[in-house]
Scaffold this motif. Structure first.
Motif, PDB file in Angstrom:
ATOM      1  N   GLU A 108      -2.695  11.217  -9.780  1.00 37.54           N
ATOM      2  CA  GLU A 108      -2.816   9.775  -9.847  1.00 37.54           C
ATOM      3  C   GLU A 108      -2.491   9.208 -11.236  1.00 37.54           C
ATOM      4  O   GLU A 108      -1.872   8.297 -11.456  1.00 37.54           O
ATOM      5  CB  GLU A 108      -3.954   9.064  -9.339  1.00 37.54           C
ATOM      6  N   VAL A 160       0.894  -1.024  -0.121  1.00 37.92           N
ATOM      7  CA  VAL A 160      -0.077   0.036   0.066  1.00 37.92           C
ATOM      8  C   VAL A 160       1.007   1.134  -0.029  1.00 37.92           C
ATOM      9  O   VAL A 160       0.647   2.263  -0.408  1.00 37.92           O
ATOM     10  CB  VAL A 160      -1.004  -0.087   1.191  1.00 37.92           C
ATOM     11  N   ASP A 180       1.629   1.968  -3.478  1.00 41.40           N
ATOM     12  CA  ASP A 180       0.836   2.675  -4.017  1.00 41.40           C
ATOM     13  C   ASP A 180       0.431   3.942  -3.745  1.00 41.40           C
ATOM     14  O   ASP A 180       0.511   4.962  -4.573  1.00 41.40           O
ATOM     15  CB  ASP A 180      -0.726   1.969  -3.662  1.00 41.40           C
ATOM     16  N   LEU A 181       0.470   4.384  -2.457  1.00 43.69           N
ATOM     17  CA  LEU A 181       0.505   5.651  -1.926  1.00 43.69           C
ATOM     18  C   LEU A 181       1.173   6.710  -2.620  1.00 43.69           C
ATOM     19  O   LEU A 181       0.928   7.628  -3.028  1.00 43.69           O
ATOM     20  CB  LEU A 181       0.214   5.831  -0.445  1.00 43.69           C
ATOM     21  N   SER A 222      -7.004   6.288  -1.037  1.00 47.08           N
ATOM     22  CA  SER A 222      -6.712   7.983  -0.816  1.00 47.08           C
ATOM     23  C   SER A 222      -8.041   8.785  -0.664  1.00 47.08           C
ATOM     24  O   SER A 222      -7.680   9.802   0.224  1.00 47.08           O
ATOM     25  CB  SER A 222      -6.055   8.357  -2.168  1.00 47.08           C
ATOM     26  N   ASP A 278      -7.404  -0.320   3.477  1.00 48.44           N
ATOM     27  CA  ASP A 278      -8.363   0.535   3.427  1.00 48.44           C
ATOM     28  C   ASP A 278      -9.154   0.523   4.580  1.00 48.44           C
ATOM     29  O   ASP A 278      -9.792   1.459   5.116  1.00 48.44           O
ATOM     30  CB  ASP A 278      -9.220   0.266   2.001  1.00 48.44           C
ATOM     31  N   GLU A 295      -7.341  -2.353  -9.466  1.00 50.34           N
ATOM     32  CA  GLU A 295      -6.288  -1.828  -8.506  1.00 50.34           C
ATOM     33  C   GLU A 295      -6.498  -0.326  -8.367  1.00 50.34           C
ATOM     34  O   GLU A 295      -6.452   0.225  -7.420  1.00 50.34           O
ATOM     35  CB  GLU A 295      -5.004  -2.254  -9.029  1.00 50.34           C
ATOM     36  N   ARG A 296      -6.701   0.295  -9.503  1.00 49.02           N
ATOM     37  CA  ARG A 296      -6.904   1.581  -9.477  1.00 49.02           C
ATOM     38  C   ARG A 296      -7.957   2.006  -8.591  1.00 49.02           C
ATOM     39  O   ARG A 296      -7.707   3.151  -7.903  1.00 49.02           O
ATOM     40  CB  ARG A 296      -6.905   1.998 -10.882  1.00 49.02           C
ATOM     41  N   ASN A 299       0.066   6.662 -12.423  1.00 47.34           N
ATOM     42  CA  ASN A 299      -0.078   5.507 -13.158  1.00 47.34           C
ATOM     43  C   ASN A 299       0.512   5.477 -14.620  1.00 47.34           C
ATOM     44  O   ASN A 299       1.070   4.464 -14.889  1.00 47.34           O
ATOM     45  CB  ASN A 299      -1.697   5.306 -13.383  1.00 47.34           C
ATOM     46  N   ARG A 335      -7.034   1.664  -5.145  1.00 45.92           N
ATOM     47  CA  ARG A 335      -5.946   2.930  -4.855  1.00 45.92           C
ATOM     48  C   ARG A 335      -6.591   4.325  -4.373  1.00 45.92           C
ATOM     49  O   ARG A 335      -6.621   5.038  -3.483  1.00 45.92           O
ATOM     50  CB  ARG A 335      -5.003   3.090  -5.577  1.00 45.92           C
TER      51      ARG A 335
END
Lengths: 151, 410
Positions: B99, A76, A79-80, B198, A112, B190-191, B103, B194
């Protein structure tokens, strides 16, 4: 007047009179009760259940329905963070792990869900602090009045 | 001899049933802020009370709609190819743009300007209301605007068409794949995941005071961790304080943890006069008030969530309040509200001593059981000699409990 009816009345009978002895012990007990209240206030939440289990020293059964979903902090974090360097990713992963430890029951939560639980936990903590402050000031005032009255 | 009188409350100024939840809550918030309490963030409060007004309510409805639902509060978005996620604010748009650029670094980078243009064009009809939905039916008021992400595919027409000309009020979740990016469900999911993360981080950012100006994710996480730690320390400190302030305050832990705490509503007032071996005349008054769930909107946060059971071991003229109102502020989830048990021992030093248990009730009970109506077994006992009752700072509870004054004479 009789008790109007519910059988499940709690009665806390304490006959001993403690003065200054066990101040720390009392403080701990109060804290335990406060945390219990915190857990009770948000039933149905994963952290609330975990906190309750910890207070009652029960081992949590895994059947709470929360799945890990295979999201580790490092993944994660990546990702962040996005484009940043590797050590930043590690740093964020470290922080996420710290957050997991702070929130009760956070160890088995996916990221999450972890944020959700953190938000709810923070709100419950805020409420708890408010109540305790109010109680504190109230009791303090009562004690003062009692002293003034020569009680 | 114990006689119970029930009288209407003397002070109804704060309590106003007609006033909207929000007003009273704001006022109380101001009061709280003035006294220095932790005032929860306004958006979160508003979302509790007016779920239709704030976009945050949507998020909260997802976050809190968790009864029996673990991890499924947010819909599962895997497997859909066309997802449109409305951007809530311009900031989110920018973040989404960022983002997107994040990506695209995995592939050959895209044209960010085109992304912006794309977003700008499609976002104009968007009411910036972020909706992530699975099913297709939703209330009209919440209908929103999705602003689909910028589509960078030049060869859009020839492709497994990512062009989605959806009417603004569609409830789909649409995500456009960007040029060169795999459009398999895996990466799309996945997106979406994410983005979910966030979004939740953003909510946390609003909840935690003082991290609005911090932009880095690490900084936000730092603030969150610090805040949680400080709150926990505050609870510990306050409990030590309570122990110090009241040398006689204690909890019977064994009983406390051996019983079930949540119970149906019960109003029990059971004073028991007891001639104990002590030199004074104790009388046991037991309030048990456990109120089941009612959708208690408008219940003030200050009185929420504390489950403290107070028990005075020594006789004191002051009665112990124990408002242990554990109430749920969330209208949507309607958590249970617990009233706590106060067990008081009162005694009078002289015959003329009249312990007066009063509380300024600013409560109303909506639809409570009948046991409530017959006065009160409430928990805010504050006693003072002979008719003077100090006002509580936190008495401004709106909404759910009957105001009442309770007098006990011995």
């Amino acid at each position: 007047m009789e008790n109007q009816g519910n059988n499940k009345t709690l009665s806390f009978i304490r006959t001993s009179t403690t003065t200054n002895a066990g101040f720390l012990e009392r403080g701990r007990r109060i804290k335990m009760a406060a945390e219990m209240g915190l857990a009770e206030s948000s039933r149905g939440r994963h952290w609330s259940r975990a906190l309750r289990d910890r207070l009652l020293r029960r081992t949590g059964n895994g059947a709470c329905g929360c799945q890990k979903e295979g999201l580790t902090p490092s993944k994660v974090a990546e990702d962040l963070v996005g484009e940043e360097g590797d050590d930043e990713v590690k740093e964020i992963a470290r922080k996420l792990r710290a957050l997991q430890e702070l929130v009760p029951g956070g160890e088995d939560l996916a990221m999450d869900r972890l944020f959700e639980e953190t938000a709810d936990y923070v709100e419950a903590l805020q409420r708890q602090v408010n109540v305790m402050r109010a109680l504190d000031s109230l009791l303090g005032r009562l004690e003062k009045e009692k002293r003034l009255m020569g009680g | 001899m114990v006689r119970w009188l029930v009288a209407p409350p003397s002070d109804l100024s704060v309590l106003d049933p007609q006033r909207g939840c929000l007003n009273g809550q704001q006022q109380h918030q101001q009061q709280l802020a003035h006294i220095g309490y932790v005032v929860p963030h306004t958006t979160s409060m508003q979302s509790f009370h007016s779920p239709n007004d704030d976009k945050r309510s949507r998020n909260i409805s997802y976050i809190h709609d968790q009864i029996g639902d673990h991890g499924n509060g947010w819909p599962n978005l895997a497997g859909t190819k066309y997802l449109t996620i409305g951007a809530a604010t311009t900031g989110e748009e920018e973040k989404s743009i960022k983002e997107q650029s994040d990506n695209s670094r995995k592939r050959k980078a895209e044209n960010i300007s085109h992304q912006k243009v794309g977003c700008g064009n499609t976002a104009e009809d968007g009411k910036k209301h972020k909706r992530v939905k699975e099913d297709r039916v939703r209330g009209g008021e919440t209908a929103a605007k999705e602003s689909p992400r910028a589509n960078n595919k030049r060869e859009a027409s020839g492709d497994a068409s990512k062009e989605n000309v959806e009417p603004p009020k569609t409830d789909y979740i649409h995500v456009r794949a960007r040029r060169g990016q795999a459009t398999d469900s895996h990466s799309l999911a996945e997106r979406v995941r994410r983005e979910r993360i966030s979004e939740r981080m953003k909510y946390l950012q609003e909840l935690v005071p003082g991290c609005n100006n911090i932009t880095g994710k690490a900084g936000i996480l730092d603030q969150i961790i610090n805040y949680v730690q400080s709150l926990q320390r505050q609870v510990e400190f306050l409990s030590m304080n309570l122990a110090a302030v009241n040398p006689r305050l204690d909890f019977d832990i064994d009983h406390f943890f051996n019983r079930e705490i949540n119970v149906a509503c019960n109003s029990g007032v059971m004073p028991v006069t007891d001639m104990s071996s002590e030199q004074l005349d104790p009388s046991y008054v037991q309030f048990t008030c456990l109120h089941p769930t009612s959708a208690c909107c408008g219940l003030d946060m200050a009185m929420d969530s504390s489950d403290i059971v107070l028990h005075r071991t020594m006789s004191l003229p002051a009665s112990v309040p124990g408002p242990i109102l554990d109430s749920s502020l969330n209208v949507i989830t309607s958590k249970t509200m617990f009233m706590k048990f106060i067990k008081m021992r009162e005694w009078s030093k002289s015959s003329s001593h009249l312990p007066l248990v009063t509380f300024k009730g600013h409560f109303q009970v909506h639809g409570s059981s009948s046991s409530w109506n017959t006065g009160l077994q409430n928990l805010y006992g504050v006693e003072v000699l002979q008719g003077r009752g100090p006002a509580f700072p936190f008495q401004s509870l709106q909404g759910d409990i009957l105001p009442c004054n309770l007098e006990m004479e011995m």
